[in-house]
Scaffold this motif. Structure first.
Motif, PDB file in Angstrom:
ATOM      1  N   VAL A 119      -6.078  53.050  43.730  1.00 33.35           N
ATOM      2  CA  VAL A 119      -6.074  54.754  44.297  1.00 33.35           C
ATOM      3  C   VAL A 119      -5.519  54.749  45.680  1.00 33.35           C
ATOM      4  CG1 VAL A 119      -7.731  56.610  43.701  1.00 33.35           C
ATOM      5  CG2 VAL A 119      -8.098  54.137  42.873  1.00 33.35           C
ATOM      6  N   CYS A 120      -6.472  55.501  46.364  1.00 31.58           N
ATOM      7  CA  CYS A 120      -5.800  56.084  47.767  1.00 31.58           C
ATOM      8  C   CYS A 120      -5.565  55.011  48.782  1.00 31.58           C
ATOM      9  CB  CYS A 120      -6.762  57.013  48.311  1.00 31.58           C
ATOM     10  SG  CYS A 120      -6.844  58.430  46.963  1.00 31.58           S
ATOM     11  N   SER A 121      -5.945  53.751  48.539  1.00 29.43           N
ATOM     12  CA  SER A 121      -5.714  52.660  49.181  1.00 29.43           C
ATOM     13  C   SER A 121      -4.478  51.885  48.960  1.00 29.43           C
ATOM     14  CB  SER A 121      -6.943  51.714  49.447  1.00 29.43           C
ATOM     15  OG  SER A 121      -7.945  52.328  49.657  1.00 29.43           O
ATOM     16  N   GLY A 122      -3.793  52.212  47.768  1.00 24.61           N
ATOM     17  CA  GLY A 122      -2.728  51.667  47.121  1.00 24.61           C
ATOM     18  C   GLY A 122      -1.671  51.166  47.904  1.00 24.61           C
ATOM     19  N   PHE A 123      -1.162  52.146  48.720  1.00 24.28           N
ATOM     20  CA  PHE A 123       0.039  51.744  49.665  1.00 24.28           C
ATOM     21  C   PHE A 123      -0.292  50.607  50.557  1.00 24.28           C
ATOM     22  CE2 PHE A 123       3.048  52.129  53.150  1.00 24.28           C
ATOM     23  CZ  PHE A 123       4.050  52.149  52.626  1.00 24.28           C
ATOM     24  N   VAL A 124      -1.503  50.721  51.207  1.00 26.36           N
ATOM     25  CA  VAL A 124      -1.871  49.689  51.988  1.00 26.36           C
ATOM     26  C   VAL A 124      -2.100  48.295  51.410  1.00 26.36           C
ATOM     27  CG1 VAL A 124      -3.936  49.015  53.715  1.00 26.36           C
ATOM     28  CG2 VAL A 124      -2.962  51.304  53.907  1.00 26.36           C
TER      29      VAL A 124
END
Ligand code: ACO
Length: 326
Positions: A119-124
């Motif tokens: 989800v919103c941590s996906g890029f990291v």
């Protein structure tokens, strides 16, 4: 030869052209009898506008121009890429991965390609996986993308969530290097909080089973986010033997300006060191960190040699940080 580091060679991003200001959203929601206002949204979130993809425009369609811009900035051709990792929670299909679809749209074949779902941590998460693969010698030139069409998950009868999110994509080319580079990362999850932020529906027996729209307990997410963003930041700084004073830029997940300013304050960073683009595109989940990064690079804020702290937080509950010399 196995590289000691990976480093970002180029960045890119893309926002779909249809821009809705808070006033546009207010008018759209009023037609459904749902009340909101520019003043409420700005005061509580810092968001002033979001971009929505037109019907039929998929996650990979947003990822493609972002990837092409990152390749151009890195001075690389698509056929030099040997790994594609796409972070998304809004893939084109249940399968195959959006990374495979993007690979075909880039006109290349053969390299490893897969999606990461955090989800919103996906890029990291995706950046950390690509960095590990480069340092293990499994890849030398990776394309790491965050791309989302979150508008497809929104319940436009729920004003507490639908005003917060938007669509977009960001990308980096991550290359093997003997110079830093990514210095440290930390990834975490706590599945006990699955229910605070989720889209519970799934495909079963030829139809959607369960609710396919986003649900969020905003206050619970807010409280969890502020705590974990500080701890993840301190963790990567300690791992790399650096301190807050070494940071040139904080590039956090762009969800809410109050969470971002709160994190900067806890780290004793001046608000001038915060890259904040949430006003212009809202929360684009996995796309938000690379979108903000690319914006700051192209605006001439982030320069080569700067030390950056990237941070993600979101559904799962997941969170993480990456410290790097740009
Ligand atoms: N317009 C007008 N009023 C609204 C709206 C709206 N769009 N939404 C809620 N309200 C009202 C509520 O009904 C409530 O009214 P009441 O007091 O009469 O009951 C009032 O505003 C206050 O609501 P709160 O929920 O207390 O508002 P809060 O200040 O907590 O802000 C928000 C809500 C913006 C959602 C905040 O909690 C937040 O940002 N949470 C974190 C979200 C986040 O960071 N998500 C990141 C992860 S996203 C991912 O992983 C996909």
């Amino acid at each position: 030869m196995v590289a000691r580091y990976s480093r970002i060679a180029g960045t890119g991003s893309h926002l779909p052209p249809r821009r809705l200001s808070n006033d546009d959203m207010t008018a759209m929601l009023a037609q459904r009898g749902v009340e909101t206002s520019d003043a409420w949204i700005v005061e509580r979130t810092g968001i002033r506008a979001r971009h929505f993809a037109d019907d039929g425009v998929m996650c990979s369609d947003l990822a493609l121009p972002a990837a092409q811009a990152a390749l151009a900035a890195a001075g690389r051709r698509a056929d030099e890429i040997d790994l594609i990792v796409v972070a998304t929670s809004t893939p084109d299909m249940v399968f195959p991965s959006t990374a495979c679809i993007l690979q075909a749209k880039l006109g290349i074949a053969g390299c490893a390609a897969f999606d990461v779902q955090a989800v919103c941590s996906g890029f990291v998460y995706a950046l950390t996986v690509a960095d590990a693969m480069i340092r293990a010698g499994s890849a030398r030139c990776a394309l790491v993308v965050g791309s989302e069409v979150f508008s497809r998950l929104l319940d436009f009868n729920d004003r507490t969530t639908c005003v917060l999110f938007g669509d977009g994509a960001g990308a980096v080319v991550l290359e093997a290097s003997d110079e830093p580079g990514l210095l440290a990362s930390s990834l975490h999850a706590d599945g006990r909080h699955v229910g605070v932020l989720c889209t519970p529906g799934t495909v079963s027996g030829g139809k959607v089973s369960g609710d396919p729209l986003l649900k969020m307990d905003g206050q619970a997410v807010f409280k969890l986010a502020v705590g974990v963003l500080e701890s993840a930041a301190r963790e990567v700084l300690a791992k790399a033997g650096r301190t807050e004073a070494d940071l040139d830029w904080l590039v956090p997940h762009q969800a809410n300006i109050r969470i971002m300013l709160g994190t900067a304050k806890k780290l004793k960073l001046s608000p001038d060191k915060l890259v904040a683009t949430v006003a212009e595109h809202g929360n684009t989940s996995a796309a938000s960190v690379p979108l903000a990064l690319d914006h700051a690079v192209r605006a001439g804020q982030i320069k080569r040699g700067d030390t950056l702290l990237l941070e993600g937080v979101g559904g799962g509950f997941t969170w993480g940080a990456v410290l790097l010399d740009y």
